[in-house]
Structure formats: C-alpha cells, structure tokens
Design a protein around this motif. Structure first.
Motif, PDB file in Angstrom:
ATOM      1  N   ILE A   1       0.816  -1.223   0.000  1.00  0.00           N
ATOM      2  CA  ILE A   1       0.000   0.000   0.000  1.00  0.00           C
ATOM      3  C   ILE A   1       0.848   1.271   0.000  1.00  0.00           C
ATOM      4  O   ILE A   1       0.319   2.370   0.066  1.00  0.00           O
ATOM      5  CB  ILE A   1      -0.977   0.033   1.198  1.00  0.00           C
ATOM      6  N   SER A   2       2.159   1.117  -0.111  1.00  0.00           N
ATOM      7  CA  SER A   2       3.052   2.277  -0.031  1.00  0.00           C
ATOM      8  C   SER A   2       3.160   3.053  -1.330  1.00  0.00           C
ATOM      9  O   SER A   2       3.499   4.236  -1.326  1.00  0.00           O
ATOM     10  CB  SER A   2       4.454   1.832   0.401  1.00  0.00           C
TER      11      SER A   2
ATOM     12  N   GLU B   1      12.593   9.791  -1.282  1.00  0.00           N
ATOM     13  CA  GLU B   1      11.176   9.526  -1.057  1.00  0.00           C
ATOM     14  C   GLU B   1      11.040   8.360  -0.083  1.00  0.00           C
ATOM     15  O   GLU B   1      11.776   7.375  -0.160  1.00  0.00           O
ATOM     16  CB  GLU B   1      10.490   9.148  -2.373  1.00  0.00           C
ATOM     17  N   ILE B   2      10.091   8.477   0.826  1.00  0.00           N
ATOM     18  CA  ILE B   2       9.805   7.405   1.773  1.00  0.00           C
ATOM     19  C   ILE B   2       8.300   7.294   1.971  1.00  0.00           C
ATOM     20  O   ILE B   2       7.549   8.219   1.658  1.00  0.00           O
ATOM     21  CB  ILE B   2      10.479   7.638   3.143  1.00  0.00           C
ATOM     22  N   ALA B   3       7.885   6.163   2.495  1.00  0.00           N
ATOM     23  CA  ALA B   3       6.497   5.977   2.922  1.00  0.00           C
ATOM     24  C   ALA B   3       6.537   5.476   4.356  1.00  0.00           C
ATOM     25  O   ALA B   3       7.219   4.496   4.656  1.00  0.00           O
ATOM     26  CB  ALA B   3       5.775   4.977   2.021  1.00  0.00           C
TER      27      ALA B   3
ATOM     28  N   ILE C   1       1.996   7.685   4.982  1.00  0.00           N
ATOM     29  CA  ILE C   1       2.487   9.046   4.747  1.00  0.00           C
ATOM     30  C   ILE C   1       3.566   8.991   3.680  1.00  0.00           C
ATOM     31  O   ILE C   1       4.653   8.459   3.902  1.00  0.00           O
ATOM     32  CB  ILE C   1       3.071   9.657   6.039  1.00  0.00           C
ATOM     33  N   ARG C   2       3.258   9.503   2.488  1.00  0.00           N
ATOM     34  CA  ARG C   2       4.254   9.601   1.414  1.00  0.00           C
ATOM     35  C   ARG C   2       4.980  10.925   1.596  1.00  0.00           C
ATOM     36  O   ARG C   2       4.377  11.994   1.540  1.00  0.00           O
ATOM     37  CB  ARG C   2       3.560   9.543   0.056  1.00  0.00           C
ATOM     38  N   THR C   3       6.287  10.875   1.801  1.00  0.00           N
ATOM     39  CA  THR C   3       7.028  12.092   2.117  1.00  0.00           C
ATOM     40  C   THR C   3       8.497  11.899   1.771  1.00  0.00           C
ATOM     41  O   THR C   3       8.839  11.029   0.968  1.00  0.00           O
ATOM     42  CB  THR C   3       6.836  12.432   3.620  1.00  0.00           C
ATOM     43  N   THR C   4       9.367  12.710   2.345  1.00  0.00           N
ATOM     44  CA  THR C   4      10.819  12.571   2.206  1.00  0.00           C
ATOM     45  C   THR C   4      11.424  12.629   3.607  1.00  0.00           C
ATOM     46  O   THR C   4      10.748  13.015   4.567  1.00  0.00           O
ATOM     47  CB  THR C   4      11.424  13.696   1.352  1.00  0.00           C
ATOM     48  N   PHE C   5      12.690  12.267   3.721  1.00  0.00           N
ATOM     49  CA  PHE C   5      13.347  12.337   5.033  1.00  0.00           C
ATOM     50  C   PHE C   5      13.235  13.742   5.625  1.00  0.00           C
ATOM     51  O   PHE C   5      12.849  13.913   6.783  1.00  0.00           O
ATOM     52  CB  PHE C   5      14.831  11.966   4.916  1.00  0.00           C
TER      53      PHE C   5
ATOM     54  N   MET D   1       8.813   1.490   7.700  1.00  0.00           N
ATOM     55  CA  MET D   1       9.388   2.517   6.839  1.00  0.00           C
ATOM     56  C   MET D   1       9.762   1.916   5.490  1.00  0.00           C
ATOM     57  O   MET D   1      10.499   0.939   5.424  1.00  0.00           O
ATOM     58  CB  MET D   1      10.642   3.115   7.479  1.00  0.00           C
ATOM     59  N   ILE D   2       9.252   2.509   4.434  1.00  0.00           N
ATOM     60  CA  ILE D   2       9.583   2.074   3.078  1.00  0.00           C
ATOM     61  C   ILE D   2      10.434   3.178   2.449  1.00  0.00           C
ATOM     62  O   ILE D   2       9.985   4.313   2.312  1.00  0.00           O
ATOM     63  CB  ILE D   2       8.325   1.848   2.216  1.00  0.00           C
TER      64      ILE D   2
END
Length: 273
Positions: free
Chosen positions: A122-123, A181-183, A196-200, A218-219
C-alpha cells in the motif's frame, strides 16, 4: 513419530483477518508456543480457543526451544505464534524453525498477515525488488555500518521502527542516503491505518511539530542507478542472475542487466544459458 510445528500467522491489527484455518489449527494442536502469552491469550479468548501455551521469546528461546523440540519429537504438535503477523520474520521464532528442521520435524505454514508485505503493497513504492532490513541496531557504529552498506542499493528498503527512535533514524538515514522519497506506514489494518508519502527532510520537519506515535514500517526508495559506473561482462552476468533470482526470465534478466550496464543483451544472455 514426531509431531508438526505449525508456523502460524495472527492478525497485525484487525481481528477480522484471523483465518478459519488458523483458528482450527490453534484448537487442534497440543500446545502453542507464544512470544507473549499475555498478548496471545486475548486472541484465544476472543475465538474461544482453550489450547495451553508455553512462552517462547528472545530471552528464553534457547531453553524453551529445547523443551519444545523434545515435546515435538515425542509426538506432540505445536503452533508457533508471535504477538502479531507471521512468526520467524525478524523474530526469534526463526531459531525454533531451524532447530525443528535439524531434528527432522515437519514444519508447516499457516499463512497470515505480514506487516512487511502489507506496508509495501500500500506504499506506492517500487515492489519488483526489495530488501527487508528489520530493526536497525541501537549501537551507533553498527547502525552507521548497516546504513552505509545500503546507500548504493537500488532496491526498495523496508525497516521497522519504534516511535521514540523514529526521528533519530530519519536523521541517520538522511545523512547516509541523502534526501529520498519514503512511505511511513502505521496502524496497519486498523481503523486509523495511515500511509504518509514524504521525504526524510519533510518528515523531520513535520515531526518537530507533531511527534510520531505508533509502530512504523518505513519504506525507503532505493538509490538511483549510477549511470557512469563501469561494469565488466562478468559483473553484468552476475547482475542478470540476481534478476533471475527475483523471478525474471533469462531473456528479461539479460535485458534489464544490459540496460543498467551498457553491455549487449545478446552477450549477457549467452553467458546466462
């Protein structure tokens, strides 16, 4: 004749995910090896399962494991469960499973939810090739070495992290990987499931305002392929073999390796076959 060790998945949040087969097996085995009996008893009570339990966790896995194996060799069957999800994944249950195999005991799966796969699915992150890295070490040097070993890995990276350590982990990753990019996935399968789709850098800024709560998966997006890296044909073939291990056909593996290394697909393919 020895019994069977069932590696049995339990819900990671929503009890509606508890399978009929899992309930049946837990009711039929002679005993249940549980990570935390206080957690598992809630599940057993919910589904009116009266099977006795023994404790099996990281602090007693050696002595408890020997006793469990002895009972299995004596003909009893057992189900191995963790507090949530599939046992033996970043979990001391892997030692019991290995011990069972070494003693010729049948190990059988009763699949259930897995936080790793659920979060990845789901990421929205690339899922063709990924690496599950579990929890990072709390030792500063080991932690740094672990992250440094991954900074050029192009696969999607998956980690577990507790809320009180998440901010420091994000800082360490930003330093090791650069901004990516991370989720951040939490409360999986529960009412307030969140991705939460975001960045560090953005996550760190947001958490300064609202501190993180809940257990996180954390993805992390993998490193961008290095276009100017020089490969030998042997390295290109090795890369193609890695793609094959990931499920690609020889032809497609050669094609992907050719794109990444600059060698002709035909040359790589010939070496593969």
């Amino acid at each position: 004749m020895s019994g069977i060790l069932y590696v049995l998945g339990t819900p990671i949040g929503n009890l509606g995910d508890f399978s009929p087969r899992a309930k049946e097996i837990l009711s039929q085995v002679d005993f249940i090896a549980a990570e935390d009996t206080r957690v598992t008893i809630k599940l057993l009570n919910k589904f009116e399962i009266n099977t006795p339990m023994v404790s099996y966790h990281e602090h007693n896995h050696i002595t408890s494991g020997e006793k469990i194996i002895a009972r299995l060799l004596g003909g009893e069957s057992s189900a191995l469960v963790t507090d949530a999800g599939m046992p033996a994944i970043s979990d001391p249950g892997e030692d019991l499973v290995l011990l069972a195999h070494k003693n010729g005991i049948t190990v059988s799966s009763v699949p259930g939810p897995s936080a790793v796969i659920t979060a990845l699915a789901i990421s929205g992150m690339p899922s063709g090739r990924f690496s599950f890295e579990g929890f990072l070490s709390t030792a500063k040097q080991s932690r740094k070495e672990h992250l440094d070993s991954l900074k050029n890995d192009t696969r999607t990276l998956i980690f577990y992290e507790a809320p009180h350590k998440l901010v420091n982990t994000l800082k360490d990753m930003l330093e090791a990987f650069g901004d990516r990019e991370i989720a951040l996935c939490k409360e999986l399968t529960k009412l307030h499931e969140t991705v939460i789709r975001t960045t560090f850098s953005k996550a760190l800024a947001d958490f300064e305002v609202t501190p993180p709560k809940g257990e996180y998966v954390m993805i992390v997006k993998g490193a961008e392929p290095t276009a100017d890296k020089e490969y030998t044909l042997e390295q290109a073939v090795t890369l193609a073999k890695e793609y094959q291990k990931g499920g690609e056909s020889a032809s497609n593996a050669a094609k992907l390796a050719a794109k990444e290394t600059g060698f002709k697909k035909s040359d790589i393919y010939k070496s593969l076959i």
